[in-house]
Design a protein around this motif. Structure first.
Motif, PDB file in Angstrom:
ATOM      1  N   GLU A   7      62.472  -9.570  63.137  1.00  0.00           N
ATOM      2  CA  GLU A   7      61.026  -9.677  63.285  1.00  0.00           C
ATOM      3  C   GLU A   7      60.634 -11.061  63.788  1.00  0.00           C
ATOM      4  O   GLU A   7      59.736 -11.197  64.625  1.00  0.00           O
ATOM      5  CB  GLU A   7      60.343  -9.386  61.946  1.00  0.00           C
ATOM      6  CG  GLU A   7      60.453  -7.931  61.510  1.00  0.00           C
ATOM      7  CD  GLU A   7      59.855  -7.700  60.139  1.00  0.00           C
ATOM      8  OE1 GLU A   7      59.633  -8.702  59.421  1.00  0.00           O
ATOM      9  OE2 GLU A   7      59.609  -6.536  59.783  1.00  0.00           O
ATOM     10  N   GLU A   8      61.315 -12.074  63.271  1.00  0.00           N
ATOM     11  CA  GLU A   8      61.047 -13.438  63.731  1.00  0.00           C
ATOM     12  C   GLU A   8      61.410 -13.582  65.205  1.00  0.00           C
ATOM     13  O   GLU A   8      60.697 -14.253  65.965  1.00  0.00           O
ATOM     14  CB  GLU A   8      61.840 -14.444  62.883  1.00  0.00           C
ATOM     15  CG  GLU A   8      61.334 -14.568  61.458  1.00  0.00           C
ATOM     16  CD  GLU A   8      62.180 -15.512  60.635  1.00  0.00           C
ATOM     17  OE1 GLU A   8      63.315 -15.817  61.074  1.00  0.00           O
ATOM     18  OE2 GLU A   8      61.729 -15.935  59.560  1.00  0.00           O
ATOM     19  N   GLU A   9      62.497 -12.950  65.627  1.00  0.00           N
ATOM     20  CA  GLU A   9      62.915 -13.014  67.022  1.00  0.00           C
ATOM     21  C   GLU A   9      61.910 -12.303  67.916  1.00  0.00           C
ATOM     22  O   GLU A   9      61.623 -12.759  69.034  1.00  0.00           O
ATOM     23  CB  GLU A   9      64.304 -12.390  67.183  1.00  0.00           C
ATOM     24  CG  GLU A   9      64.931 -12.602  68.561  1.00  0.00           C
ATOM     25  CD  GLU A   9      65.108 -14.061  68.902  1.00  0.00           C
ATOM     26  OE1 GLU A   9      64.984 -14.398  70.100  1.00  0.00           O
ATOM     27  OE2 GLU A   9      65.369 -14.878  67.991  1.00  0.00           O
ATOM     28  N   ILE A  10      61.352 -11.227  67.452  1.00  0.00           N
ATOM     29  CA  ILE A  10      60.332 -10.503  68.214  1.00  0.00           C
ATOM     30  C   ILE A  10      59.080 -11.367  68.390  1.00  0.00           C
ATOM     31  O   ILE A  10      58.484 -11.419  69.464  1.00  0.00           O
ATOM     32  CB  ILE A  10      59.971  -9.177  67.504  1.00  0.00           C
ATOM     33  CG1 ILE A  10      61.155  -8.212  67.563  1.00  0.00           C
ATOM     34  CG2 ILE A  10      58.743  -8.541  68.158  1.00  0.00           C
ATOM     35  CD1 ILE A  10      60.947  -6.950  66.757  1.00  0.00           C
ATOM     36  N   CYS A  15      53.687 -13.607  73.492  1.00  0.00           N
ATOM     37  CA  CYS A  15      52.618 -14.307  72.776  1.00  0.00           C
ATOM     38  C   CYS A  15      52.130 -13.450  71.621  1.00  0.00           C
ATOM     39  O   CYS A  15      51.652 -12.329  71.825  1.00  0.00           O
ATOM     40  CB  CYS A  15      51.463 -14.617  73.731  1.00  0.00           C
ATOM     41  SG  CYS A  15      50.094 -15.519  72.951  1.00  0.00           S
ATOM     42  N   HIS A  16      52.256 -14.000  70.405  1.00  0.00           N
ATOM     43  CA  HIS A  16      51.824 -13.281  69.209  1.00  0.00           C
ATOM     44  C   HIS A  16      50.963 -14.200  68.359  1.00  0.00           C
ATOM     45  O   HIS A  16      51.262 -15.388  68.202  1.00  0.00           O
ATOM     46  CB  HIS A  16      53.031 -12.805  68.394  1.00  0.00           C
ATOM     47  CG  HIS A  16      53.903 -11.822  69.123  1.00  0.00           C
ATOM     48  ND1 HIS A  16      53.644 -10.473  69.135  1.00  0.00           N
ATOM     49  CD2 HIS A  16      55.023 -12.007  69.878  1.00  0.00           C
ATOM     50  CE1 HIS A  16      54.573  -9.857  69.864  1.00  0.00           C
ATOM     51  NE2 HIS A  16      55.418 -10.761  70.314  1.00  0.00           N
ATOM     52  N   GLY A  23      56.212 -18.442  59.091  1.00  0.00           N
ATOM     53  CA  GLY A  23      55.854 -19.789  59.476  1.00  0.00           C
ATOM     54  C   GLY A  23      56.158 -20.081  60.932  1.00  0.00           C
ATOM     55  O   GLY A  23      56.955 -19.394  61.571  1.00  0.00           O
ATOM     56  N   THR A  24      55.522 -21.113  61.482  1.00  0.00           N
ATOM     57  CA  THR A  24      55.751 -21.516  62.869  1.00  0.00           C
ATOM     58  C   THR A  24      56.690 -22.718  62.910  1.00  0.00           C
ATOM     59  O   THR A  24      56.975 -23.346  61.893  1.00  0.00           O
ATOM     60  CB  THR A  24      54.428 -21.900  63.553  1.00  0.00           C
ATOM     61  OG1 THR A  24      53.951 -23.128  62.979  1.00  0.00           O
ATOM     62  CG2 THR A  24      53.382 -20.816  63.363  1.00  0.00           C
ATOM     63  N   PRO A  85      51.528 -19.305  68.658  1.00  0.00           N
ATOM     64  CA  PRO A  85      52.201 -20.290  67.800  1.00  0.00           C
ATOM     65  C   PRO A  85      53.706 -20.095  67.641  1.00  0.00           C
ATOM     66  O   PRO A  85      54.393 -21.013  67.184  1.00  0.00           O
ATOM     67  CB  PRO A  85      51.479 -20.130  66.454  1.00  0.00           C
ATOM     68  CG  PRO A  85      50.960 -18.727  66.481  1.00  0.00           C
ATOM     69  CD  PRO A  85      50.583 -18.485  67.907  1.00  0.00           C
ATOM     70  N   TYR A  86      54.240 -18.932  68.027  1.00  0.00           N
ATOM     71  CA  TYR A  86      55.671 -18.690  67.882  1.00  0.00           C
ATOM     72  C   TYR A  86      56.434 -18.870  69.201  1.00  0.00           C
ATOM     73  O   TYR A  86      57.650 -18.760  69.228  1.00  0.00           O
ATOM     74  CB  TYR A  86      55.915 -17.264  67.359  1.00  0.00           C
ATOM     75  CG  TYR A  86      55.271 -16.997  66.023  1.00  0.00           C
ATOM     76  CD1 TYR A  86      55.833 -17.487  64.849  1.00  0.00           C
ATOM     77  CD2 TYR A  86      54.091 -16.261  65.937  1.00  0.00           C
ATOM     78  CE1 TYR A  86      55.238 -17.252  63.618  1.00  0.00           C
ATOM     79  CE2 TYR A  86      53.494 -16.019  64.709  1.00  0.00           C
ATOM     80  CZ  TYR A  86      54.068 -16.519  63.556  1.00  0.00           C
ATOM     81  OH  TYR A  86      53.474 -16.288  62.326  1.00  0.00           O
TER      82      TYR A  86
END
Length: 288
Positions: A7-10, A15-16, A23-24, A85-86
């Motif tokens: 999920e973090e990789e997605i 842009c999300h 966290g960012t 932010p990710y």
């Protein structure tokens, strides 16, 4: 069913918006307002410096324009990050550019004092103008390269799962400390310059408003020095340290300091305030 890592990789792709519980890389969501404000401030200063550059033809002042351009690009990346932010590209862009942008401002200050020495003569400095510029401009270039390399390494490692950011961070800190050391030597030589000009009454040998430009130079150096101290402590604490994960410190001690460091030369521009040589040789003969 996807794992948290997946999920973090997605989230890092495209842009999300900020997702609660994830966290960012910044430790916070970059402020859109701050990003826009600094883009406007550095953009306006860059335009004005470009106009002043062409108008007065003080071509060495291009370093102020380039520094503003770097700050503008760095804050544009943070503005981008406010919406995404990710996004790892925005994160890497703002790190690499904002860490090296002040180097252009220090270069301008170094050249400025060198011009003072050229105008007021050899008695105003322990070093010749050419040697002075070679030493400090070389230090500036080395500092820029070291910080850029370290910033790139750290950003790349941070963007990699279980990446080790320590080597790149240490290199960045070394670059900033080296810059602080060169600025410290510069301040010592600038103080000696002031002492010599007062002792030999060299200011009276030049036409023009000398003092405002000298004060502007000192003010800019103080702002750059404050920023360098902050970034050194910030990076020494690591990428999850207190300073780096609290946005207000970055906004005030980096953004505001750099705006003040360069905007002061929009109001006290060398093209308007640089004195012209006048009977300097007579002053040197009288105090030889």
């Amino acid at each position: 069913m996807t794992t948290r890592t997946e999920e973090e990789e997605i989230l890092r792709q495209g842009c999300h918006a900020l997702v609660e519980g994830f966290g960012t890389s910044y430790g916070y969501k970059p402020s859109l307002g701050a990003g826009i404000a600094f883009c406007v401030l550095f953009g306006l200063s860059m335009i004005l410096h470009t106009v002043q550059l062409v108008w007065k033809r003080y071509w060495w002042c291009v370093v102020f324009t380039l520094g503003c351009l770097c700050e503008l690009l760095g804050w544009a990346a943070r503005t981008w990050a406010a919406e995404c932010p990710y996004n790892p590209n925005a994160f890497m862009m703002q790190i690499a550019i904002l860490i090296i942008a002040p180097t252009f401002f220090t270069a301008g200050v170094y050249v400025l004092l060198g011009r003072f020495i050229q105008i007021l003569g050899s008695q105003s400095s322990v070093l010749s103008p050419k040697l002075y510029l070679w030493i400090f401009c070389t230090c500036d270039i080395l500092s820029l390269v070291i910080q850029a390399v370290g910033g790139g390494m750290a950003a790349s490692a941070y963007d990699t799962l279980d990446g080790n950011t320590a080597p790149g961070t240490h290199i960045m800190v070394a670059g900033i400390v080296f810059q602080m050391a060169s600025i410290t030597v510069f301040v010592a030589l600038a103080a000696d310059f002031v002492r010599r000009t007062l002792r030999h009454r060299l200011i009276q040998s030049a036409d023009g408003s000398f003092v405002p430009l000298l004060v502007a130079m000192g003010f800019s150096v103080v702002c750059i020095y404050i920023r360098s101290i902050y970034r050194t402590i910030e990076l020494s604490q690591g990428w999850t340290g207190y300073l780096i994960t609290h946005q207000v410190y970055f906004v005030v001690l980096d953004g505001v300091m750099m705006v003040l460091a360069v905007v002061v030369f929009n109001f006290v521009h060398p093209g308007w305030f640089m004195p012209n040589a006048k009977r300097v040789y007579q002053v040197e003969m009288e105090h030889a």
